[in-house]
Scaffold this motif. Structure first.
Motif, short mmCIF file in Angstrom:
data_model
loop_
_atom_site.label_atom_id
_atom_site.label_comp_id
_atom_site.label_asym_id
_atom_site.label_seq_id
_atom_site.Cartn_x
_atom_site.Cartn_y
_atom_site.Cartn_z
N SER A 37 16.28 13.90 -12.95
CA SER A 37 14.99 14.61 -13.04
C SER A 37 13.83 13.65 -12.81
CB SER A 37 14.85 15.30 -14.41
OG SER A 37 15.64 16.45 -14.46
N GLU A 38 13.96 12.82 -11.78
CA GLU A 38 12.87 11.91 -11.44
C GLU A 38 11.99 12.54 -10.36
OE1 GLU A 38 16.63 9.80 -9.69
OE2 GLU A 38 16.18 11.23 -11.28
N GLU A 39 10.70 12.32 -10.48
CA GLU A 39 9.73 12.89 -9.55
C GLU A 39 8.80 11.79 -9.04
OE1 GLU A 39 8.97 15.99 -8.16
OE2 GLU A 39 11.00 16.51 -8.80
N PHE A 40 8.34 11.97 -7.80
CA PHE A 40 7.48 10.98 -7.15
C PHE A 40 6.31 11.66 -6.46
CE2 PHE A 40 11.81 9.57 -7.31
CZ PHE A 40 11.75 8.23 -7.68
N ALA A 41 5.10 11.27 -6.79
CA ALA A 41 3.94 11.60 -5.96
C ALA A 41 3.74 10.36 -5.10
CB ALA A 41 2.71 11.88 -6.81
N ALA A 42 4.10 10.46 -3.83
CA ALA A 42 4.28 9.23 -3.05
C ALA A 42 3.48 9.15 -1.76
CB ALA A 42 5.76 9.04 -2.74
N ARG A 43 3.38 10.24 -1.03
CA ARG A 43 2.77 10.18 0.29
C ARG A 43 1.30 9.74 0.20
NH1 ARG A 43 4.86 10.90 5.31
NH2 ARG A 43 4.89 8.74 4.68
N GLY A 44 0.94 8.77 1.02
CA GLY A 44 -0.41 8.23 1.01
C GLY A 44 -0.61 7.08 0.04
N ILE A 82 0.83 -1.21 0.00
CA ILE A 82 0.00 0.00 0.00
C ILE A 82 0.86 1.26 0.00
CG2 ILE A 82 -1.94 -1.15 1.11
CD1 ILE A 82 -1.16 0.27 3.73
N PHE A 83 2.17 1.10 -0.22
CA PHE A 83 3.10 2.23 -0.15
C PHE A 83 3.59 2.67 -1.52
CE2 PHE A 83 4.43 -0.71 3.49
CZ PHE A 83 3.47 -0.22 4.36
N GLY A 84 2.84 2.37 -2.58
CA GLY A 84 3.31 2.64 -3.93
C GLY A 84 3.19 4.10 -4.35
N ALA A 85 4.21 4.59 -5.03
CA ALA A 85 4.25 5.96 -5.53
C ALA A 85 3.89 6.01 -7.01
CB ALA A 85 5.65 6.54 -5.34
N LEU A 86 3.53 7.19 -7.48
CA LEU A 86 3.53 7.49 -8.91
C LEU A 86 4.92 8.00 -9.24
CD1 LEU A 86 0.13 9.39 -9.34
CD2 LEU A 86 0.60 6.98 -9.80
N VAL A 87 5.49 7.51 -10.32
CA VAL A 87 6.88 7.82 -10.68
C VAL A 87 6.91 8.43 -12.08
CG1 VAL A 87 9.21 6.90 -10.93
CG2 VAL A 87 7.62 5.82 -9.31
N SER A 88 7.66 9.51 -12.23
CA SER A 88 7.81 10.11 -13.56
C SER A 88 9.21 10.70 -13.69
CB SER A 88 6.76 11.20 -13.78
OG SER A 88 6.88 11.74 -15.09
N VAL A 89 9.95 10.19 -14.65
CA VAL A 89 11.28 10.71 -14.95
C VAL A 89 11.18 11.49 -16.26
CG1 VAL A 89 13.73 10.15 -15.21
CG2 VAL A 89 12.24 8.63 -13.89
#
Length: 656
Positions: free
Chosen positions: A204-211, A184-191
């Motif tokens: 230049s990697e980005e993560f929408a991760a919290r929650g 249940i700890f999966g992030a959205l990842v975008s490089v």
């Protein structure tokens, strides 16, 4: 101008365009709240129900020449908190906005793992296509492709397989990794994508991760990736599109030169001459020093002299090698993917280094060698974990073994961790990095029954089950599993762990925590006064995220945000607007059984109590010494009452 949103039903493979007046929906978080609370009413059902829309969107300034305005906000019902949550990722909207809308909402559940393609033209959304990928094929990509694995491998595969589409639309894929499907700890990842080299932009990697938004996209909707881009541009006034006009407009509003204001506001994140470094890693360690959380926050119990000695070791062995490499030798700095003078991404030997990921598997578990922690962080990132949450999980599990609640074989590690802060031995402590790596891989593969519990249920629920399963150990040690974890409980089952700061700000009764929607400074004050500071920051951070601004630009953007909206013909009291929307988040969470509850964990309680002593709050120190729990309940409940009054809601939004 209207706020444009696309509702994509991945089960029916259909889509619907919606437009909202800006006095209805001012940005992506407004849209997400409206959709969840009023339209799909996702609070009525399980968070695993396909009605749990994943909203991903840009602010109304995306497409303009403003610095820092291309952040994407993600709104969803979290599998961790059980309530509405918001996460963000920088720079992604710079290319996403071309798809023809400001925001998308994924609803329904695809029959097979699916990749969603959204193409925009000058007129708006041109097409939405759905491409299935067989589970075994997805797993083979995750196992290794193009010299990468996990989420990075999937994005590289998308670039190679759909190169014509990506090169034409300038799309930047948003993907999930194995952690999103299995925990249940999966992030959205975008490089970011280098269109010249046909490859990922290193750093230049980005993560929408919290929650855990990645877990919602994968497990709830069966979607592996979103690829959105195109040639659409919002109809913005020339003031926001012409750099010379924009500079004059902003300079007049600020009363100082625009470029100077941006440079001044982003000093910490670019380069601070006081420290000879920049970025969150480069500044936080020399700034916080003995106030850093170490050894799963056990540092809060140590004398200041010991903490200072450990801080000196961190500076010498962890921070200085970073400073020398990144600021004196290679100087590889990147942005999140949009043009920005801050260049906040500091790259050490090919890896972007930020404070919290490297704190979570660094000093928080006693590791103070950068070459050791970088391997763990890279594994966490490629597997697509929330780095802050997984840092807490690792520290909690390692200390559970260290204290005797668990044995190494219970969590699949090769030896007992070394977590004695009094050893003052960097080499011995750094052995914990290998154990952390074993845990990261063990969690994603659910290698043991304990790891399976944690991966699927999170810390709070797993801790209570482990209390029963290992009742003899708990009784013998006089220590519960949850007492070694730090989190704010929500409702019956939800929780959220704090960011890595010694502060009450993430453990007070607020509807969204684990993000900077709070006062996270190292301070202790009367609860009523503290509530005022948290309230102000919660609203201001909401406004920035809803407008698509990076908080690293808050020093100038907050001051003129209302003026910027006037450019779009919107005259609004943005503080009152944020207050109203924040109330709706509270309303949603109350309906979803996700009210903040009083702290359950002894360690979490002590984070607040020890800070009162550290900062010399003598009256509260005396109260805590006489009856810690009663005094803390008084402080916490008075905070809740004051916060409720400021927000204009009933104090029952929080539970003692």
């Amino acid at each position: 101008m209207r706020y444009r949103a696309l509702i994509i039903d991945v089960s029916a493979k259909s889509w619907e365009l919606r437009e909202y007046r800006l006095d209805e929906v001012l940005g992506p978080i407004d849209f997400g709240i409206k959709l969840h609370l009023e339209d799909v009413e996702s609070w009525k059902r399980s968070p695993y129900d396909p009605s749990n829309a994943l909203v991903l969107g840009a602010g109304v300034f995306a497409g303009s020449k403003l610095f820092g305005c291309h952040r994407v906000a993600v709104v969803f019902r979290s599998l961790e908190t059980m309530g509405l949550h918001v996460s963000t990722m920088g720079g992604v909207a710079y290319k996403f906005i071309g798809c023809g809308v400001h925001a998308i909402a994924i609803v329904g559940r695809a029959h097979k793992p699916t990749i969603v393609f959204i193409r925009g033209s000058e007129k708006g959304v041109e097409s939405v296509n759905f491409v299935n990928i067989e589970p075994h094929h997805l797993e083979s990509i995750y196992a290794g492709y193009g010299g990468r694995k996990g989420a990075y491998a999937l994005e590289k595969w998308l670039i190679d397989t759909f190169w014509d589409y990506i090169s034409e639309t300038h799309a930047r894929p948003i993907v999930v990794g194995p952690a999103a499907w299995r925990t249940i700890f999966g992030a959205l990842v975008s490089v970011d994508v280098d269109l010249t080299r046909r490859d990922l932009v290193e750093g230049s990697e980005e993560f929408a991760a919290r929650g855990g938004p990645g877990s919602v996209l994968a497990q709830v909707h069966n979607v592996a990736a979103i690829v959105a881009g195109g040639t659409w541009r919002p109809q913005l006034p020339t003031t926001l599109l012409n750099m010379s006009e924009l500079s004059k407009y902003v300079s007049d509003a600020l009363g100082k030169d625009y470029s100077s204001a941006v440079t001044e506001a982003t000093t910490k994140y670019r380069y601070d001459p006081h420290y000879g470094a920049g970025g969150t890693f480069g500044v936080n360690y020399p700034h916080y020093r003995e106030l850093l959380p170490l050894f799963n926050f056990n540092s809060i119990y140590l004398r200041k002299e010991i903490r200072k000695r450990i801080a000196d070791l961190i500076i010498e062995h962890y921070w200085k090698p970073f400073k020398e490499e990144v600021f004196e030798k290679s100087k590889v700095w990147r942005t999140c993917g949009e043009p920005c003078p801050a260049a906040c991404k500091k790259v050490w030997r090919g890896k972007k280094v930020d404070y919290e990921p490297f704190e979570g598997v660094g000093p928080l578990i006693g590791v103070m060698k950068l070459d050791k922690s970088v391997k763990v962080v890279d594994e966490i990132d490629q597997l697509g974990f929330d780095a802050i949450e997984i840092g807490h999980v690792i520290a909690w599990l390692l200390e559970s073994v260290y204290r005797g609640l668990l044995e190494p074989e219970d969590i699949g590690i090769s030896e007992r961790p070394i977590l004695d802060p009094l050893l003052l031995n960097v080499d011995l402590w750094s052995r914990n990095a290998e154990l952390a790596l074993e845990l990261v891989r063990g969690l994603v593969n659910k290698r043991t029954e304990v790891l399976k519990l944690v991966a699927e249920l999170g810390i709070r629920r797993a801790a209570k089950i482990l209390d029963d399963r290992y009742v003899a150990r708990v009784s013998a040690l006089g220590l519960r599993f949850e007492d070694l974890a730090i989190y704010l409980p929500f409702g019956s089952h939800g929780y959220m762990t704090p960011n890595f700061y010694w502060t009450p700000g993430f453990l007070v009764p607020i509807p969204i925590t684990g993000r900077y929607w709070t006062n996270y400074s190292t301070t202790f004050m009367e609860p009523e006064e503290y509530a005022k500071t948290v309230f102000v920051r919660a609203l201001k951070e909401y406004e920035l995220d809803n407008a698509g601004f990076c908080r690293f630009h808050r020093g100038w953007a907050e001051k003129i945000l209302a003026k910027l909206y006037e450019c779009l013909g919107v005259s609004i009291d943005i503080d009152e607007h944020a207050k109203e929307m924040y109330r709706k988040i509270v309303e949603y969470n109350v309906k979803a059984d996700a009210k903040p509850r009083f702290l359950e964990s002894e360690r979490a309680k002590d984070v607040i109590v020890t800070l009162a002593t550290e900062l010399g709050a003598s009256e509260w120190e005396s109260k805590f010494s006489k009856n810690r729990d009663d005094a803390l309940k008084e402080w916490w409940s008075r905070f809740a009452k004051a916060f409720a009054e400021l927000l204009g809601i009933d104090p029952s939004y929080a539970e003692l």
